[in-house]
Motif scaffolding. Sequence first.
Motif, PDB file in Angstrom:
ATOM      1  N   ALA A  32       0.871  -1.184   0.000  1.00 44.42           N
ATOM      2  CA  ALA A  32       0.000   0.000   0.000  1.00 44.42           C
ATOM      3  C   ALA A  32       0.902   1.226   0.000  1.00 44.42           C
ATOM      4  CB  ALA A  32      -0.903  -0.004   1.225  1.00 44.42           C
ATOM      5  N   THR A  33       0.758   2.079  -1.012  1.00 40.85           N
ATOM      6  CA  THR A  33       1.688   3.193  -1.177  1.00 40.85           C
ATOM      7  C   THR A  33       1.645   4.206  -0.045  1.00 40.85           C
ATOM      8  OG1 THR A  33       0.114   4.339  -2.604  1.00 40.85           O
ATOM      9  CG2 THR A  33       1.836   3.052  -3.676  1.00 40.85           C
ATOM     10  N   GLU A  34       0.575   4.226   0.758  1.00 37.30           N
ATOM     11  CA  GLU A  34       0.556   5.173   1.868  1.00 37.30           C
ATOM     12  C   GLU A  34       1.383   4.678   3.057  1.00 37.30           C
ATOM     13  OE1 GLU A  34      -2.833   2.714   1.368  1.00 37.30           O
ATOM     14  OE2 GLU A  34      -2.552   4.525   0.250  1.00 37.30           O
ATOM     15  N   ASP A  40       9.399   2.473   0.303  1.00 38.12           N
ATOM     16  CA  ASP A  40      10.827   2.132   0.325  1.00 38.12           C
ATOM     17  C   ASP A  40      11.110   0.927  -0.567  1.00 38.12           C
ATOM     18  OD1 ASP A  40      11.244   4.215   2.121  1.00 38.12           O
ATOM     19  OD2 ASP A  40      11.342   2.908   3.881  1.00 38.12           O
ATOM     20  N   ILE A  41      10.232  -0.064  -0.506  1.00 39.60           N
ATOM     21  CA  ILE A  41      10.387  -1.247  -1.351  1.00 39.60           C
ATOM     22  C   ILE A  41      10.232  -0.867  -2.823  1.00 39.60           C
ATOM     23  CG2 ILE A  41       9.364  -3.483  -1.962  1.00 39.60           C
ATOM     24  CD1 ILE A  41       8.677  -3.730   1.101  1.00 39.60           C
ATOM     25  N   LEU A  42       9.286   0.004  -3.131  1.00 39.27           N
ATOM     26  CA  LEU A  42       9.103   0.456  -4.510  1.00 39.27           C
ATOM     27  C   LEU A  42      10.362   1.135  -5.044  1.00 39.27           C
ATOM     28  CD1 LEU A  42       5.432   1.751  -4.502  1.00 39.27           C
ATOM     29  CD2 LEU A  42       6.369  -0.081  -5.930  1.00 39.27           C
ATOM     30  N   GLN A  43      11.042   1.899  -4.210  1.00 37.09           N
ATOM     31  CA  GLN A  43      12.296   2.533  -4.639  1.00 37.09           C
ATOM     32  C   GLN A  43      13.336   1.483  -4.989  1.00 37.09           C
ATOM     33  OE1 GLN A  43      13.291   5.178  -1.407  1.00 37.09           O
ATOM     34  NE2 GLN A  43      12.132   6.857  -2.301  1.00 37.09           N
ATOM     35  N   GLY A  86       5.613 -17.759 -14.651  1.00 37.71           N
ATOM     36  CA  GLY A  86       4.240 -17.672 -14.184  1.00 37.71           C
ATOM     37  C   GLY A  86       3.954 -18.292 -12.827  1.00 37.71           C
ATOM     38  N   GLN A  87       4.980 -18.808 -12.177  1.00 40.32           N
ATOM     39  CA  GLN A  87       4.796 -19.479 -10.884  1.00 40.32           C
ATOM     40  C   GLN A  87       5.565 -18.759  -9.783  1.00 40.32           C
ATOM     41  OE1 GLN A  87       2.722 -22.127 -10.398  1.00 40.32           O
ATOM     42  NE2 GLN A  87       2.190 -21.779 -12.541  1.00 40.32           N
ATOM     43  N   PRO A  88       4.980 -18.654  -8.583  1.00 44.37           N
ATOM     44  CA  PRO A  88       5.740 -18.105  -7.455  1.00 44.37           C
ATOM     45  C   PRO A  88       6.955 -18.987  -7.190  1.00 44.37           C
ATOM     46  CG  PRO A  88       3.411 -18.331  -6.892  1.00 44.37           C
ATOM     47  CD  PRO A  88       3.619 -19.034  -8.200  1.00 44.37           C
ATOM     48  N   SER A  89       8.110 -18.356  -7.038  1.00 47.99           N
ATOM     49  CA  SER A  89       9.335 -19.143  -6.874  1.00 47.99           C
ATOM     50  C   SER A  89      10.241 -18.582  -5.780  1.00 47.99           C
ATOM     51  CB  SER A  89      10.080 -19.234  -8.213  1.00 47.99           C
ATOM     52  OG  SER A  89      10.348 -17.936  -8.722  1.00 47.99           O
ATOM     53  N   GLY A  90       9.704 -17.715  -4.950  1.00 47.06           N
ATOM     54  CA  GLY A  90      10.462 -17.166  -3.831  1.00 47.06           C
ATOM     55  C   GLY A  90       9.766 -15.932  -3.306  1.00 47.06           C
ATOM     56  N   GLU A  91      10.084 -15.557  -2.061  1.00 45.73           N
ATOM     57  CA  GLU A  91       9.458 -14.352  -1.505  1.00 45.73           C
ATOM     58  C   GLU A  91      10.273 -13.778  -0.361  1.00 45.73           C
ATOM     59  OE1 GLU A  91       6.112 -15.407   1.733  1.00 45.73           O
ATOM     60  OE2 GLU A  91       5.604 -16.083  -0.285  1.00 45.73           O
ATOM     61  N   LEU A  92      10.041 -12.502  -0.137  1.00 46.58           N
ATOM     62  CA  LEU A  92      10.542 -11.760   1.023  1.00 46.58           C
ATOM     63  C   LEU A  92       9.357 -11.041   1.635  1.00 46.58           C
ATOM     64  CD1 LEU A  92      13.745  -9.914  -0.314  1.00 46.58           C
ATOM     65  CD2 LEU A  92      13.695 -11.791   1.335  1.00 46.58           C
ATOM     66  N   VAL A  93       9.386 -10.870   2.940  1.00 48.27           N
ATOM     67  CA  VAL A  93       8.338 -10.114   3.618  1.00 48.27           C
ATOM     68  C   VAL A  93       8.980  -8.914   4.289  1.00 48.27           C
ATOM     69  CG1 VAL A  93       6.553 -10.141   5.397  1.00 48.27           C
ATOM     70  CG2 VAL A  93       6.952 -12.181   4.010  1.00 48.27           C
ATOM     71  N   GLY A  94       8.459  -7.718   3.964  1.00 50.98           N
ATOM     72  CA  GLY A  94       8.946  -6.499   4.595  1.00 50.98           C
ATOM     73  C   GLY A  94      10.196  -5.946   3.952  1.00 50.98           C
ATOM     74  N   ILE A  95      10.714  -4.908   4.582  1.00 55.21           N
ATOM     75  CA  ILE A  95      11.885  -4.210   4.062  1.00 55.21           C
ATOM     76  C   ILE A  95      13.154  -4.992   4.408  1.00 55.21           C
ATOM     77  CG2 ILE A  95      12.107  -2.694   6.076  1.00 55.21           C
ATOM     78  CD1 ILE A  95      12.514  -1.458   2.525  1.00 55.21           C
ATOM     79  N   HIS A  96      14.053  -5.082   3.432  1.00 53.87           N
ATOM     80  CA  HIS A  96      15.311  -5.812   3.584  1.00 53.87           C
ATOM     81  C   HIS A  96      16.434  -4.991   2.960  1.00 53.87           C
ATOM     82  CE1 HIS A  96      13.869  -9.837   4.881  1.00 53.87           C
ATOM     83  NE2 HIS A  96      12.747  -9.412   4.340  1.00 53.87           N
ATOM     84  N   GLU A  97      17.632  -5.500   3.086  1.00 52.69           N
ATOM     85  CA  GLU A  97      18.782  -4.899   2.421  1.00 52.69           C
ATOM     86  C   GLU A  97      18.640  -5.095   0.904  1.00 52.69           C
ATOM     87  OE1 GLU A  97      21.385  -3.230   3.828  1.00 52.69           O
ATOM     88  OE2 GLU A  97      20.318  -3.439   5.736  1.00 52.69           O
TER      89      GLU A  97
END
Length: 108
Positions: A32-34, A40-43, A86-97
């Motif tokens: 959510a952009t707000e 920060d992730i979008l940047q 087309g398939q999910p193959s990994g993920e991160l949650v939240g802000i990271h390095e």
Amino acid sequence: MDGYPNVTAVDDQTFESEVLSCPVRCLVEFGATEVRSSRDILQILDHLGSQYQGRAKMFYVDIEKYNDLFRRYNILPNTIIRFTEGQPSGELVGIHEYSDYVDLLGLG
């Protein structure tokens, strides 16, 4: 997306054609952009989109507008999912390095 030229906003109408049918590896932020961490992730994704142009694509789903997509993957807000063929193959949650996003992308 305004302010993030290397990130494409997708919705429930364009998700399949843009993300699931994409010929290159993708990172998709569900945020959510707000929320500051989402911006920060979008940047970071915008920078990655520039760095890996032609080899990867970056996308954004606004979970407040398109929560069906958010619920489809049973994830937390500010989750970044890598899609490969087309398939999910990994993920991160939240802000990271930054390097963690590079590792998630997996293109070296």
